[in-house]
Design a protein around this motif. Structure first.
Motif, PDB file in Angstrom:
ATOM      1  N   LYS A   1       0.837  -1.209   0.000  1.00  0.00           N
ATOM      2  CA  LYS A   1       0.000   0.000   0.000  1.00  0.00           C
ATOM      3  C   LYS A   1       0.871   1.258   0.000  1.00  0.00           C
ATOM      4  CE  LYS A   1      -3.978  -2.020   2.451  1.00  0.00           C
ATOM      5  NZ  LYS A   1      -4.767  -2.003   3.718  1.00  0.00           N
ATOM      6  N   ALA A   2       1.942   1.236   0.784  1.00  0.00           N
ATOM      7  CA  ALA A   2       2.838   2.393   0.828  1.00  0.00           C
ATOM      8  C   ALA A   2       3.514   2.613  -0.517  1.00  0.00           C
ATOM      9  CB  ALA A   2       3.884   2.192   1.926  1.00  0.00           C
ATOM     10  N   VAL A   3       3.928   1.533  -1.167  1.00  0.00           N
ATOM     11  CA  VAL A   3       4.531   1.646  -2.509  1.00  0.00           C
ATOM     12  C   VAL A   3       3.541   2.273  -3.475  1.00  0.00           C
ATOM     13  CG1 VAL A   3       5.324   0.315  -4.516  1.00  0.00           C
ATOM     14  CG2 VAL A   3       6.222  -0.196  -2.225  1.00  0.00           C
ATOM     15  N   ASN A   4       2.290   1.829  -3.423  1.00  0.00           N
ATOM     16  CA  ASN A   4       1.266   2.421  -4.300  1.00  0.00           C
ATOM     17  C   ASN A   4       1.122   3.920  -4.060  1.00  0.00           C
ATOM     18  OD1 ASN A   4       0.441   0.171  -5.776  1.00  0.00           O
ATOM     19  ND2 ASN A   4      -1.090  -0.435  -4.267  1.00  0.00           N
ATOM     20  N   GLU A   5       1.063   4.328  -2.808  1.00  0.00           N
ATOM     21  CA  GLU A   5       0.900   5.754  -2.485  1.00  0.00           C
ATOM     22  C   GLU A   5       2.085   6.580  -2.972  1.00  0.00           C
ATOM     23  OE1 GLU A   5      -0.589   6.983   1.402  1.00  0.00           O
ATOM     24  OE2 GLU A   5      -0.940   4.870   1.857  1.00  0.00           O
ATOM     25  N   MET A   6       3.282   6.007  -2.890  1.00  0.00           N
ATOM     26  CA  MET A   6       4.488   6.732  -3.293  1.00  0.00           C
ATOM     27  C   MET A   6       4.501   7.104  -4.771  1.00  0.00           C
ATOM     28  SD  MET A   6       7.375   4.510  -1.271  1.00  0.00           S
ATOM     29  CE  MET A   6       8.398   4.599  -2.741  1.00  0.00           C
ATOM     30  N   GLN A   7       3.842   6.306  -5.591  1.00  0.00           N
ATOM     31  CA  GLN A   7       3.950   6.502  -7.037  1.00  0.00           C
ATOM     32  C   GLN A   7       3.308   7.802  -7.515  1.00  0.00           C
ATOM     33  OE1 GLN A   7       6.099   4.304  -8.277  1.00  0.00           O
ATOM     34  NE2 GLN A   7       5.922   3.549  -6.170  1.00  0.00           N
ATOM     35  N   TYR A   8       2.442   8.360  -6.728  1.00  0.00           N
ATOM     36  CA  TYR A   8       1.693   9.533  -7.180  1.00  0.00           C
ATOM     37  C   TYR A   8       2.010  10.763  -6.339  1.00  0.00           C
ATOM     38  CZ  TYR A   8      -0.388   5.708  -9.614  1.00  0.00           C
ATOM     39  OH  TYR A   8      -0.533   4.589 -10.394  1.00  0.00           O
TER      40      TYR A   8
ATOM     41  N   GLY B   1       1.164  -3.681  -4.209  1.00  0.00           N
ATOM     42  CA  GLY B   1       1.942  -2.511  -4.592  1.00  0.00           C
ATOM     43  C   GLY B   1       2.598  -2.671  -5.940  1.00  0.00           C
ATOM     44  N   VAL B   2       2.624  -1.590  -6.712  1.00  0.00           N
ATOM     45  CA  VAL B   2       3.321  -1.563  -7.996  1.00  0.00           C
ATOM     46  C   VAL B   2       4.094  -0.262  -8.073  1.00  0.00           C
ATOM     47  CG1 VAL B   2       3.153  -1.812 -10.486  1.00  0.00           C
ATOM     48  CG2 VAL B   2       1.359  -2.776  -9.033  1.00  0.00           C
ATOM     49  N   GLY B   3       5.391  -0.364  -8.304  1.00  0.00           N
ATOM     50  CA  GLY B   3       6.224   0.827  -8.392  1.00  0.00           C
ATOM     51  C   GLY B   3       7.099   0.808  -9.621  1.00  0.00           C
ATOM     52  N   ILE B   4       7.630   1.967  -9.947  1.00  0.00           N
ATOM     53  CA  ILE B   4       8.572   2.074 -11.055  1.00  0.00           C
ATOM     54  C   ILE B   4       9.956   2.315 -10.471  1.00  0.00           C
ATOM     55  CG2 ILE B   4       8.263   4.574 -11.383  1.00  0.00           C
ATOM     56  CD1 ILE B   4       8.418   3.926 -14.451  1.00  0.00           C
ATOM     57  N   SER B   5      10.948   1.645 -11.011  1.00  0.00           N
ATOM     58  CA  SER B   5      12.310   1.789 -10.527  1.00  0.00           C
ATOM     59  C   SER B   5      13.022   2.865 -11.324  1.00  0.00           C
ATOM     60  CB  SER B   5      13.069   0.462 -10.650  1.00  0.00           C
ATOM     61  OG  SER B   5      14.408   0.606 -10.203  1.00  0.00           O
ATOM     62  N   SER B   6      13.509   3.879 -10.618  1.00  0.00           N
ATOM     63  CA  SER B   6      14.185   4.997 -11.275  1.00  0.00           C
ATOM     64  C   SER B   6      13.246   5.590 -12.316  1.00  0.00           C
ATOM     65  CB  SER B   6      15.505   4.524 -11.882  1.00  0.00           C
ATOM     66  OG  SER B   6      16.295   5.582 -12.331  1.00  0.00           O
TER      67      SER B   6
ATOM     68  N   GLY C   1      12.458   3.909 -14.973  1.00  0.00           N
ATOM     69  CA  GLY C   1      11.935   2.759 -15.683  1.00  0.00           C
ATOM     70  C   GLY C   1      12.834   2.320 -16.830  1.00  0.00           C
ATOM     71  N   PRO C   2      12.237   1.466 -17.685  1.00  0.00           N
ATOM     72  CA  PRO C   2      10.831   1.021 -17.669  1.00  0.00           C
ATOM     73  C   PRO C   2      10.529  -0.108 -16.694  1.00  0.00           C
ATOM     74  CG  PRO C   2      11.954   0.076 -19.553  1.00  0.00           C
ATOM     75  CD  PRO C   2      12.964   0.964 -18.878  1.00  0.00           C
ATOM     76  N   ALA C   3      11.521  -0.549 -15.889  1.00  0.00           N
ATOM     77  CA  ALA C   3      11.287  -1.670 -14.980  1.00  0.00           C
ATOM     78  C   ALA C   3      10.231  -1.327 -13.932  1.00  0.00           C
ATOM     79  CB  ALA C   3      12.583  -2.086 -14.297  1.00  0.00           C
ATOM     80  N   LEU C   4       9.263  -2.202 -13.781  1.00  0.00           N
ATOM     81  CA  LEU C   4       8.249  -2.109 -12.737  1.00  0.00           C
ATOM     82  C   LEU C   4       8.484  -3.220 -11.731  1.00  0.00           C
ATOM     83  CD1 LEU C   4       5.063  -1.597 -14.957  1.00  0.00           C
ATOM     84  CD2 LEU C   4       6.500   0.175 -13.919  1.00  0.00           C
ATOM     85  N   TYR C   5       8.126  -2.975 -10.479  1.00  0.00           N
ATOM     86  CA  TYR C   5       8.297  -3.998  -9.453  1.00  0.00           C
ATOM     87  C   TYR C   5       7.022  -4.115  -8.635  1.00  0.00           C
ATOM     88  CZ  TYR C   5       8.983  -0.120  -6.160  1.00  0.00           C
ATOM     89  OH  TYR C   5       8.811   1.020  -5.407  1.00  0.00           O
ATOM     90  N   SER C   6       6.840  -5.288  -8.061  1.00  0.00           N
ATOM     91  CA  SER C   6       5.688  -5.536  -7.204  1.00  0.00           C
ATOM     92  C   SER C   6       6.030  -6.678  -6.260  1.00  0.00           C
ATOM     93  CB  SER C   6       4.461  -5.891  -8.044  1.00  0.00           C
ATOM     94  OG  SER C   6       3.334  -6.065  -7.211  1.00  0.00           O
ATOM     95  N   PHE C   7       5.239  -6.850  -5.219  1.00  0.00           N
ATOM     96  CA  PHE C   7       5.447  -7.911  -4.240  1.00  0.00           C
ATOM     97  C   PHE C   7       4.242  -8.855  -4.259  1.00  0.00           C
ATOM     98  CE2 PHE C   7       7.391  -3.986  -2.545  1.00  0.00           C
ATOM     99  CZ  PHE C   7       8.722  -4.353  -2.659  1.00  0.00           C
ATOM    100  N   PHE C   8       4.514 -10.138  -4.001  1.00  0.00           N
ATOM    101  CA  PHE C   8       3.411 -11.100  -3.956  1.00  0.00           C
ATOM    102  C   PHE C   8       3.804 -12.281  -3.067  1.00  0.00           C
ATOM    103  CE2 PHE C   8       6.108 -12.652  -7.356  1.00  0.00           C
ATOM    104  CZ  PHE C   8       6.030 -14.036  -7.274  1.00  0.00           C
ATOM    105  N   ASP C   9       2.801 -13.058  -2.658  1.00  0.00           N
ATOM    106  CA  ASP C   9       3.027 -14.286  -1.902  1.00  0.00           C
ATOM    107  C   ASP C   9       2.146 -15.384  -2.473  1.00  0.00           C
ATOM    108  OD1 ASP C   9       0.465 -13.718  -0.921  1.00  0.00           O
ATOM    109  OD2 ASP C   9       1.211 -12.906   0.983  1.00  0.00           O
TER     110      ASP C   9
END
Length: 326
Positions: free
Chosen positions: A242-249, A278-283, A285-293
């Motif tokens: 959730k924090a990663v999502n908020e950071m993107q904007y 969460g979905v974020g962009i690294s630097s 981009g174009p690399a995107l990152y996310s977490f999952f279990d």
């Protein structure tokens, strides 16, 4: 000597309003995969040679060769060394993808030369010599330590202008904090086929969009230090997402997303809508990152099917140590 480096996610530049006499400051995460593996040995001549074990295009080989020779020559000049080295790229990193290849290539080259010459320097010293880390210290500290990195940016006396690391003469920033990141968390990396933002275009983005409003800087600072990091230490993957999502904007992250093409923005939305944490962009981009279990691991195959041949999708983990000598 053979060195294996990690790669990294650059998750945010924080203080991009230049207030209170400082600018930059960032957070990032060291990745176990992909790696850059470089072999280097003394040459019979005084030349720097570069060869490759992988089947790479001539353009990529040329860029790698330039980066390795540039770093090598800076080290040789700085220490007044009249020796040659033969380098072999055993495993390459994607260039201009947002995973920090430039810093890892340069530091691996510098480390091999200095260690073989019995000169023992850390990544901060080597980055300063080869001209890396002038904006962000994430790649520099990932090389030495791994883990989740927080750097403190630069004083405006040392760095008066907003510039990317590739164009900044400043030294790497101070390390504020380094934490172990949960190594059992799965990290999805998706890299759509897209032209990365680098060179003059990257410089222009900094000049045209900074300073960021102080309000947004305060907001992203709060998200990072009062949400992202505490939840990471508590190993709460959902709240970190959730924090990663908020950071993107917020702040400079929003700039990084705004300059992406529609393919990358659509991919980001797809991953988010299909249950990723969460979905974020690294630097840039174009690399995107996310977490999952195990509860949402189907996001991997869904993302692969969505991208098809228009990109690369893989799973990695965090790495809580830096480079390795093999």
């Amino acid at each position: 000597m053979i060195i294996k480096t990690p790669s990294r996610l650059h998750m945010a530049l924080i203080n991009m309003d230049g207030s209170n006499g400082r600018m930059d400051g960032g957070i990032g995460l060291t990745l176990d995969q992909p790696n850059f593996i470089l072999e280097g040995n003394f040459s019979d001549s005084s030349d720097i040679t570069v060869s490759f074990e992988e089947d790479l295009s001539n353009d990529i080989k040329a860029e790698y060769t330039e980066k390795i020779k540039n770093a090598a020559n800076k080290i040789l000049d700085y220490y007044n060394l009249n020796v040659g080295f033969d380098f072999i790229v055993k495993k390459s990193l994607l260039l201009h993808s947002g995973l920090g290849s430039g810093t890892q290539i340069g530091l691996a080259t510098a480390k091999i030369i200095t260690e073989l010459m019995d000169i023992h320097k850390d990544a901060v010293d080597l980055s300063t010599i080869i001209g890396r880390g002038g904006t962000s210290g994430i790649g520099t500290y990932s090389f030495d330590f791994g883990g989740f990195i927080v750097d403190g940016g630069h004083s405006k006396e040392e760095k008066p202008d907003f510039l990317p690391s590739s164009a900044s003469p400043a030294k790497p920033p101070k390390l504020i904090a380094r934490y172990d990141f949960p190594e059992d968390w799965n990290i999805l990396i998706a890299i759509p086929k897209s032209n990365g933002v680098n060179g003059k275009k990257e410089i222009n983005v900094f000049k045209e969009t900074c300073p960021i409003s102080s309000r947004e800087v305060n907001e992203i600072s709060h998200i990072i230090f009062m949400n992202l990091i505490p939840f990471m230490l508590e190993k709460d993957i959902i709240e970190v997402g959730k924090a990663v999502n908020e950071m993107q904007y917020k702040g400079f992250n929003k700039v990084g997303i705004d300059i992406q093409n529609e393919k990358t923005k659509d991919l980001m939305k797809f991953i988010h809508d299909n249950g990723a944490y969460g979905v974020g962009i690294s630097s840039f981009g174009p690399a995107l990152y996310s977490f999952f279990d195990e509860d949402n691991e189907d996001i991997v195959e869904k993302t692969k099917d969505y991208l098809g041949d228009d990109g690369i999708v893989f799973v990695t983990k965090a790495k809580n140590q830096g480079y390795e000598i093999l």
